[in-house]
Design a protein around this motif. Structure first.
Motif, PDB file in Angstrom:
ATOM      1  N   ARG A 127      37.132  -1.170 -26.900  1.00 12.99           N
ATOM      2  CA  ARG A 127      37.325  -0.983 -28.340  1.00 12.99           C
ATOM      3  C   ARG A 127      36.094  -0.375 -28.998  1.00 12.99           C
ATOM      4  N   ARG A 128      34.941  -0.560 -28.394  1.00  9.03           N
ATOM      5  CA  ARG A 128      33.726   0.058 -28.934  1.00  9.03           C
ATOM      6  C   ARG A 128      33.798   1.582 -28.914  1.00  9.03           C
ATOM      7  N   GLY A 129      34.712   2.143 -28.147  1.00 14.82           N
ATOM      8  CA  GLY A 129      34.851   3.594 -28.108  1.00 14.82           C
ATOM      9  C   GLY A 129      36.076   4.122 -28.829  1.00 14.82           C
ATOM     10  N   LEU A 130      36.996   3.240 -29.245  1.00 13.99           N
ATOM     11  CA  LEU A 130      38.239   3.699 -29.866  1.00 13.99           C
ATOM     12  C   LEU A 130      38.000   4.229 -31.278  1.00 13.99           C
ATOM     13  N   PRO A 131      38.717   5.291 -31.664  1.00 14.36           N
ATOM     14  CA  PRO A 131      38.493   5.929 -32.974  1.00 14.36           C
ATOM     15  C   PRO A 131      38.603   4.980 -34.158  1.00 14.36           C
ATOM     16  N   ARG A 132      39.524   4.008 -34.111  1.00 11.50           N
ATOM     17  CA  ARG A 132      39.705   3.119 -35.260  1.00 11.50           C
ATOM     18  C   ARG A 132      38.465   2.260 -35.498  1.00 11.50           C
ATOM     19  N   PHE A 133      37.875   1.740 -34.448  1.00 10.25           N
ATOM     20  CA  PHE A 133      36.711   0.876 -34.613  1.00 10.25           C
ATOM     21  C   PHE A 133      35.440   1.678 -34.888  1.00 10.25           C
ATOM     22  N   VAL A 134      35.381   2.883 -34.355  1.00  9.38           N
ATOM     23  CA  VAL A 134      34.270   3.769 -34.707  1.00  9.38           C
ATOM     24  C   VAL A 134      34.318   4.080 -36.203  1.00  9.38           C
ATOM     25  N   GLU A 135      35.533   4.286 -36.729  1.00 11.50           N
ATOM     26  CA  GLU A 135      35.687   4.546 -38.162  1.00 11.50           C
ATOM     27  C   GLU A 135      35.342   3.317 -38.998  1.00 11.50           C
ATOM     28  N   ILE A 136      35.750   2.132 -38.543  1.00 14.21           N
ATOM     29  CA  ILE A 136      35.402   0.911 -39.277  1.00 14.21           C
ATOM     30  C   ILE A 136      33.888   0.741 -39.341  1.00 14.21           C
ATOM     31  N   LYS A 137      33.217   1.008 -38.241  1.00 10.45           N
ATOM     32  CA  LYS A 137      31.756   0.911 -38.238  1.00 10.45           C
ATOM     33  C   LYS A 137      31.142   1.934 -39.195  1.00 10.45           C
ATOM     34  N   ARG A 138      31.696   3.132 -39.208  1.00  5.78           N
ATOM     35  CA  ARG A 138      31.193   4.160 -40.136  1.00  5.78           C
ATOM     36  C   ARG A 138      31.344   3.702 -41.577  1.00  5.78           C
ATOM     37  N   LEU A 139      32.504   3.117 -41.892  1.00 10.81           N
ATOM     38  CA  LEU A 139      32.758   2.642 -43.249  1.00 10.81           C
ATOM     39  C   LEU A 139      31.775   1.532 -43.633  1.00 10.81           C
ATOM     40  N   LEU A 140      31.567   0.595 -42.735  1.00  9.39           N
ATOM     41  CA  LEU A 140      30.630  -0.490 -43.019  1.00  9.39           C
ATOM     42  C   LEU A 140      29.220   0.042 -43.231  1.00  9.39           C
ATOM     43  N   ASP A 141      28.806   0.941 -42.354  1.00  8.04           N
ATOM     44  CA  ASP A 141      27.459   1.498 -42.462  1.00  8.04           C
ATOM     45  C   ASP A 141      27.281   2.341 -43.729  1.00  8.04           C
ATOM     46  N   SER A 142      28.389   2.906 -44.228  1.00  6.17           N
ATOM     47  CA  SER A 142      28.313   3.735 -45.434  1.00  6.17           C
ATOM     48  C   SER A 142      28.217   2.903 -46.714  1.00  6.17           C
ATOM     49  N   GLY A 143      28.468   1.593 -46.602  1.00  6.97           N
ATOM     50  CA  GLY A 143      28.384   0.722 -47.771  1.00  6.97           C
ATOM     51  C   GLY A 143      29.623   0.712 -48.635  1.00  6.97           C
ATOM     52  N   VAL A 144      30.759   1.147 -48.079  1.00  7.80           N
ATOM     53  CA  VAL A 144      31.974   1.249 -48.886  1.00  7.80           C
ATOM     54  C   VAL A 144      32.422  -0.111 -49.428  1.00  7.80           C
ATOM     55  N   ILE A 145      32.108  -1.205 -48.714  1.00  2.00           N
ATOM     56  CA  ILE A 145      32.453  -2.526 -49.257  1.00  2.00           C
ATOM     57  C   ILE A 145      31.177  -3.299 -49.649  1.00  2.00           C
ATOM     58  N   GLY A 146      30.104  -2.566 -49.811  1.00  2.00           N
ATOM     59  CA  GLY A 146      28.848  -3.197 -50.239  1.00  2.00           C
ATOM     60  C   GLY A 146      28.194  -3.986 -49.123  1.00  2.00           C
ATOM     61  N   ASP A 147      27.480  -5.025 -49.496  1.00  2.00           N
ATOM     62  CA  ASP A 147      26.838  -5.897 -48.514  1.00  2.00           C
ATOM     63  C   ASP A 147      27.882  -6.841 -47.927  1.00  2.00           C
ATOM     64  N   VAL A 148      27.971  -6.895 -46.604  1.00  2.00           N
ATOM     65  CA  VAL A 148      28.963  -7.750 -45.957  1.00  2.00           C
ATOM     66  C   VAL A 148      28.574  -9.212 -46.136  1.00  2.00           C
ATOM     67  N   ARG A 149      29.548 -10.027 -46.556  1.00  2.00           N
ATOM     68  CA  ARG A 149      29.314 -11.452 -46.796  1.00  2.00           C
ATOM     69  C   ARG A 149      29.864 -12.327 -45.668  1.00  2.00           C
ATOM     70  N   PHE A 150      31.143 -12.084 -45.297  1.00  2.00           N
ATOM     71  CA  PHE A 150      31.713 -12.908 -44.233  1.00  2.00           C
ATOM     72  C   PHE A 150      32.885 -12.182 -43.576  1.00  2.00           C
ATOM     73  N   VAL A 151      33.257 -12.686 -42.404  1.00  2.00           N
ATOM     74  CA  VAL A 151      34.421 -12.171 -41.681  1.00  2.00           C
ATOM     75  C   VAL A 151      35.299 -13.355 -41.313  1.00  2.00           C
ATOM     76  N   GLN A 152      36.596 -13.136 -41.389  1.00  2.00           N
ATOM     77  CA  GLN A 152      37.556 -14.192 -41.082  1.00  2.00           C
ATOM     78  C   GLN A 152      38.598 -13.650 -40.113  1.00  2.00           C
ATOM     79  N   THR A 153      38.795 -14.338 -38.993  1.00  2.00           N
ATOM     80  CA  THR A 153      39.744 -13.926 -37.960  1.00  2.00           C
ATOM     81  C   THR A 153      40.850 -14.955 -37.822  1.00  2.00           C
ATOM     82  N   THR A 154      42.092 -14.483 -37.780  1.00  2.00           N
ATOM     83  CA  THR A 154      43.235 -15.337 -37.437  1.00  2.00           C
ATOM     84  C   THR A 154      44.042 -14.632 -36.364  1.00  2.00           C
TER      85      THR A 154
END
Length: 329
Positions: A127-154
């Protein structure tokens, strides 16, 4: 540095049929030259169907084949440690299926052996190489959701009925290291490590509520990333429904995605909502294998290594240690 990576597969089972095996032949500078299964007839069948020149029923024979210069270990986790050490001793790079091993200690020994032999060690957290997760990392690094506070998995799924007399290896802890949590949650924990960095403190519980098998069928956790981001998760394999959801919440919005689907949803503080579908390639391991091959050829770097993968095993060990320390499961 290699001019061409000539792979040998140990354990050419289901995962190698579509997910990975064909990618070894399609990536530039890569070739699949030999395969091995303990059942020689099945190894021969795989070789003939996939156009592979050599097949073996003995792993050491494949490892010492002079035409093979890199080893892909695609067996259940119980055998990753043994074969990785043999490959390292032979001076050959190793690409190991996930999870990396049955426990963190085995991972550390694999890392040490490869470092001593000065050969690279990679793990198939593709998954570290798949386009969707590469894009999610790009979005996070770009600050689109600001400073990350928490993650929740179900992650939830229905209890699967026993099929036949023999239990699948994924729910035999001596072969897998635990239950379905180890097989499936490892993907999520690793991709969160990729997106948000290393997890530090971990607390949680593992139980068997259904009493259908001996391994755990529900795991809950709270944890803290070394960056200060907080996390919670629940993985239930005994419920009425299926759910696969990860929410990364920041100061300016949140990103929601599944581990095993193709969805991506971005919500911003100004009310904007964007939904996308980013499908996987036909051979899901091909993007990561491309990076592995590039590193072996001296022209790139893999995002998944023994060091990164061992961190996921450490987290899982922390969550399962009390359960498996009990005298009776």
């Amino acid at each position: 540095m290699m001019d061409k990576v000539r792979w040998g597969i140990i354990g050419c089972g289901d995962v190698t049929e579509v997910k990975s095996g064909p990618a070894l032949q399609k990536v530039e500078g890569s070739e699949l030259v030999a395969v091995m299964r303990r059942n020689g007839e099945l190894a021969e069948d795989y070789a003939k169907r996939h156009g592979v020149a050599k097949w073996y029923a003995d792993a050491e024979a494949l490892i010492h084949d002079p035409d093979v210069n890199a080893i892909y270990v695609a067996t259940p986790p119980a055998f990753h440690h043994e074969y990785a050490l043999l490959a390292a001793k032979a001076g050959k790079p190793v690409y190991v299926e996930k999870p990396m091993a049955r426990n963190h200690q085995e991972c550390l020994e694999m890392i040490a052996a490869c470092e001593e032999a000065q050969v690279p060690l990679f793990v198939a957290y593709y998954r570290r190489g798949l386009p969707r997760f590469v894009e999610i990392k790009r979005l996070l690094d770009s600050g689109v959701i600001g400073d990350v506070r928490f993650v929740q998995t179900t992650y939830l799924q229905q209890l699967k009925d026993k099929q036949g007399e023999e239990l699948p290896w994924r729910i035999q802890s001596e072969l897998s290291g635990g239950g379905l949590f180890v097989d499936l949650a490892s993907h999520t924990l690793d991709i969160l490590d990729y997106l948000l960095g290393s997890i530090g403190d971990v607390k949680g519980f593992a139980r068997n509520q259904s009493k259908r098998y001996q391994v755990e069928d529900i795991v809950t956790t709270t944890y803290a990333f070394e960056s200060g981001v907080m996390g919670t998760g629940i993985w239930g394999f005994n419920t009425f429904t299926y759910k696969d959801s990860n929410e990364i919440v920041g100061s300016l919005g949140k990103i929601t995605f599944s581990t095993f689907g193709d969805d991506l949803r971005i919500e911003r503080i100004d009310g904007q909502i964007e939904e996308r579908k980013i499908p996987n390639p036909p051979h899901v391991q091909q993007p990561l294998i491309t990076k592995v091959v590039e590193e072996l050829r001296g022209i790139g770097q893999s995002p998944s290594t023994g060091v990164t993968a061992a961190r996921t095993n450490r987290v899982m060990d922390e969550l399962l240690k009390d359960y498996y320390a009990k005298p009776s499961l």
